[in-house]
Write a protein that holds these residues in place. Structure first.
Motif, PDB file in Angstrom:
ATOM      1  N   SER A 120     -31.191  -7.746   2.930  1.00 22.31           N
ATOM      2  CA  SER A 120     -31.898  -8.963   3.295  1.00 22.31           C
ATOM      3  C   SER A 120     -32.354  -9.699   2.036  1.00 22.31           C
ATOM      4  O   SER A 120     -32.931  -9.109   1.123  1.00 22.31           O
ATOM      5  CB  SER A 120     -33.103  -8.615   4.167  1.00 22.31           C
ATOM      6  N   GLY A 121     -32.039 -10.996   1.960  1.00 23.77           N
ATOM      7  CA  GLY A 121     -32.417 -11.793   0.814  1.00 23.77           C
ATOM      8  C   GLY A 121     -31.469 -11.706  -0.369  1.00 23.77           C
ATOM      9  O   GLY A 121     -31.740 -12.282  -1.433  1.00 23.77           O
ATOM     10  N   SER A 122     -30.347 -11.013  -0.195  1.00 26.11           N
ATOM     11  CA  SER A 122     -29.440 -10.810  -1.332  1.00 26.11           C
ATOM     12  C   SER A 122     -28.716 -12.087  -1.759  1.00 26.11           C
ATOM     13  O   SER A 122     -28.074 -12.102  -2.807  1.00 26.11           O
ATOM     14  CB  SER A 122     -28.424  -9.706  -1.028  1.00 26.11           C
ATOM     15  N   LEU A 123     -28.820 -13.174  -0.980  1.00 25.77           N
ATOM     16  CA  LEU A 123     -28.283 -14.453  -1.443  1.00 25.77           C
ATOM     17  C   LEU A 123     -28.862 -14.806  -2.807  1.00 25.77           C
ATOM     18  O   LEU A 123     -28.175 -15.362  -3.662  1.00 25.77           O
ATOM     19  CB  LEU A 123     -28.607 -15.559  -0.435  1.00 25.77           C
ATOM     20  N   ALA A 169     -27.428 -23.123  -5.823  1.00 23.93           N
ATOM     21  CA  ALA A 169     -27.290 -24.127  -6.882  1.00 23.93           C
ATOM     22  C   ALA A 169     -28.579 -24.228  -7.699  1.00 23.93           C
ATOM     23  O   ALA A 169     -28.549 -24.299  -8.935  1.00 23.93           O
ATOM     24  CB  ALA A 169     -26.930 -25.483  -6.283  1.00 23.93           C
ATOM     25  N   ALA A 170     -29.713 -24.231  -6.996  1.00 23.69           N
ATOM     26  CA  ALA A 170     -30.991 -24.316  -7.704  1.00 23.69           C
ATOM     27  C   ALA A 170     -31.224 -23.076  -8.555  1.00 23.69           C
ATOM     28  O   ALA A 170     -31.736 -23.169  -9.685  1.00 23.69           O
ATOM     29  CB  ALA A 170     -32.124 -24.501  -6.702  1.00 23.69           C
ATOM     30  N   LEU A 171     -30.861 -21.923  -8.043  1.00 26.57           N
ATOM     31  CA  LEU A 171     -31.054 -20.673  -8.787  1.00 26.57           C
ATOM     32  C   LEU A 171     -30.144 -20.591 -10.003  1.00 26.57           C
ATOM     33  O   LEU A 171     -30.517 -20.016 -11.034  1.00 26.57           O
ATOM     34  CB  LEU A 171     -30.812 -19.471  -7.867  1.00 26.57           C
ATOM     35  N   ILE A 213     -13.902 -14.296  -8.152  1.00 29.33           N
ATOM     36  CA  ILE A 213     -14.672 -14.840  -7.032  1.00 29.33           C
ATOM     37  C   ILE A 213     -15.829 -13.903  -6.689  1.00 29.33           C
ATOM     38  O   ILE A 213     -15.642 -12.682  -6.594  1.00 29.33           O
ATOM     39  CB  ILE A 213     -13.792 -15.011  -5.777  1.00 29.33           C
ATOM     40  N   VAL A 214     -16.990 -14.481  -6.482  1.00 30.40           N
ATOM     41  CA  VAL A 214     -18.099 -13.814  -5.801  1.00 30.40           C
ATOM     42  C   VAL A 214     -18.212 -14.481  -4.433  1.00 30.40           C
ATOM     43  O   VAL A 214     -18.459 -15.684  -4.354  1.00 30.40           O
ATOM     44  CB  VAL A 214     -19.424 -13.943  -6.572  1.00 30.40           C
ATOM     45  N   ALA A 215     -17.988 -13.722  -3.379  1.00 33.24           N
ATOM     46  CA  ALA A 215     -17.969 -14.276  -2.023  1.00 33.24           C
ATOM     47  C   ALA A 215     -19.244 -13.904  -1.274  1.00 33.24           C
ATOM     48  O   ALA A 215     -19.667 -12.742  -1.296  1.00 33.24           O
ATOM     49  CB  ALA A 215     -16.754 -13.769  -1.255  1.00 33.24           C
ATOM     50  N   VAL A 216     -19.819 -14.897  -0.611  1.00 33.82           N
ATOM     51  CA  VAL A 216     -20.991 -14.687   0.250  1.00 33.82           C
ATOM     52  C   VAL A 216     -20.585 -15.121   1.655  1.00 33.82           C
ATOM     53  O   VAL A 216     -20.641 -16.299   1.992  1.00 33.82           O
ATOM     54  CB  VAL A 216     -22.201 -15.500  -0.240  1.00 33.82           C
ATOM     55  N   TYR A 225     -23.460  -9.549   0.939  1.00 33.58           N
ATOM     56  CA  TYR A 225     -23.794  -9.652   2.366  1.00 33.58           C
ATOM     57  C   TYR A 225     -25.305  -9.774   2.512  1.00 33.58           C
ATOM     58  O   TYR A 225     -26.053  -8.840   2.199  1.00 33.58           O
ATOM     59  CB  TYR A 225     -23.338  -8.408   3.131  1.00 33.58           C
ATOM     60  N   ASP A 226     -25.735 -10.911   2.999  1.00 37.96           N
ATOM     61  CA  ASP A 226     -27.164 -11.135   3.275  1.00 37.96           C
ATOM     62  C   ASP A 226     -27.325 -11.287   4.785  1.00 37.96           C
ATOM     63  O   ASP A 226     -26.951 -12.319   5.355  1.00 37.96           O
ATOM     64  CB  ASP A 226     -27.645 -12.393   2.564  1.00 37.96           C
ATOM     65  N   PRO A 227     -27.870 -10.285   5.458  1.00 39.20           N
ATOM     66  CA  PRO A 227     -28.018 -10.371   6.920  1.00 39.20           C
ATOM     67  C   PRO A 227     -28.785 -11.603   7.380  1.00 39.20           C
ATOM     68  O   PRO A 227     -28.553 -12.105   8.484  1.00 39.20           O
ATOM     69  CB  PRO A 227     -28.773  -9.081   7.269  1.00 39.20           C
ATOM     70  N   ASP A 228     -29.661 -12.117   6.540  1.00 43.50           N
ATOM     71  CA  ASP A 228     -30.441 -13.288   6.941  1.00 43.50           C
ATOM     72  C   ASP A 228     -29.553 -14.509   7.197  1.00 43.50           C
ATOM     73  O   ASP A 228     -29.918 -15.385   7.986  1.00 43.50           O
ATOM     74  CB  ASP A 228     -31.469 -13.629   5.862  1.00 43.50           C
ATOM     75  N   LEU A 229     -28.397 -14.574   6.550  1.00 40.81           N
ATOM     76  CA  LEU A 229     -27.504 -15.726   6.727  1.00 40.81           C
ATOM     77  C   LEU A 229     -26.800 -15.699   8.082  1.00 40.81           C
ATOM     78  O   LEU A 229     -26.280 -16.723   8.520  1.00 40.81           O
ATOM     79  CB  LEU A 229     -26.445 -15.766   5.624  1.00 40.81           C
TER      80      LEU A 229
END
Length: 349
Positions: free
Chosen positions: A18-21, A52-54, A113-116, A152-156
């Protein structure tokens, strides 16, 4: 998260939590990237804004236009942008369309590639690319397009509409089933496939707390798809999607039970393995898949997707021009019957 990641990830780095984005910039740093091309549009635009902000001044460019089946002209524009901004990494956020566009860039430039992902299709775990031009979809395999890292961010996934979650999960289900009867299946891919079938079945069957099983089931499906040869199901999905612009996940959801029913007599061991994974003592895999789709609001017919039955012979001709390996011989009468059954959408008997 209650579902465990597979022990064997085939060399893929997976970040899950969770929050890994918000860990994406750290993954870019780990890969030594300083000029990131970000692919994030449509429903993933807000998540793209966050990353983008990060990234700050490490963001070299951004693509917000994505499209199913990756049109060639869009891919060419993406490659030109990557080259123009001197990108050294591609980050994709979204479903298979965003991942596919990133793969088109990687195929031409060699960028990692880093895929989300935000759906369960499993594309993020495969070396498979696809491009569409002139109403025809071309696919291939290239190790350069397989993402280096998947986040993988479950929150998304929590805001994913229920119907899209169902069709995306059935897309993943198709990868697992075809992997079980693929000519190059191995004990390792069979383990991934049966685990994926079990997880996806459980996730689709539960109204609550389904996310962990669907997410990890989709990862299993991607591992299977990346390591095995696809059959008639994927061939039909690509022809129908590329030529008639049918929605990708919906097309998979409609086709799957009918392909399974048509192939079942020629693939008894694969069907028995799928039935055990689904917990079906009656071995009615095709009917059970149809039930899962209907119960979760997925479309059940090609007619509902706008595909006309009058086009059946055109599709058959396109498939027979380059038939895929398949447990049942890919013959005109058999293929016509399969397509017309999917057009009607009745529960397979």
């Amino acid at each position: 998260m209650s579902a465990d990641l597979p022990a064997d990830l085939d060399g893929l780095r997976v970040v899950l939590g969770s929050g890994s984005l918000r860990d994406v910039p750290a993954e870019a740093d780990r890969l030594g990237a300083r000029r990131v091309l970000l692919v994030a549009g449509g429903s993933a635009a807000a998540h793209g804004d966050t990353v983008a902000a990060l990234l700050g001044d490490r963001l070299a460019g951004r693509l917000t236009e994505v499209a199913q089946h990756v049109p060639v002209d869009l891919a060419e524009r993406a490659v030109r942008l990557a080259e123009g901004v001197r990108a050294d990494l591609v980050v994709t956020i979204g479903g298979g369309s965003a991942t596919g566009l990133g793969k088109a860039v990687a195929r031409e430039t060699g960028l990692r590639i880093v895929a989300v992902p935000t759906t369960f299709s499993g594309s993020e775990a495969t070396p498979i690319w696809g491009l569409t031009a002139g109403g025809r979809k071309t696919t291939g395999r290239d190790p350069r397009v397989r993402p280096t890292t998947v986040v993988y961010d479950p929150d998304l996934f929590r805001t994913l509409p229920a119907t899209l979650a169902a069709t995306s999960a059935l897309n993943a289900f198709a990868h697992c089933v075809e992997g079980l009867y693929a000519p190059d299946a191995t004990p390792r891919t069979d383990r991934w496939a049966t685990a994926g079938v079990a997880l996806l079945t459980g996730g689709l069957a539960r109204a609550a707390d389904r996310l962990p099983d669907l997410l990890v089931g989709g990862l299993h499906a991607g591992l299977v798809l990346g390591a095995t040869t696809t059959g008639i199901h994927h061939k039909l999905a690509h022809v129908l999607g590329g030529t008639y612009r049918l929605p990708h996940a919906d097309t998979h959801a409609v086709l799957l039970p009918h392909v399974v029913a048509a192939n079942a007599p020629a693939a008894p061991q694969a069907m028995a393995a799928a039935a055990r994974a689904m917990g079906r003592a009656d071995h009615d895999v095709a009917g059970a898949i149809w039930d899962l789709g209907r119960d979760n609001g997925a479309p059940t017919s090609l007619h509902a997707l706008g595909w006309p039955a009058a086009a059946v012979d055109d599709v058959v001709d396109a498939v027979l021009a380059a038939p895929p390996p398949n447990p049942h011989p890919v013959e005109r009468p058999w293929l016509r019957a399969l397509l017309l059954a999917a057009h009607r959408g009745d529960r397979p008997a």
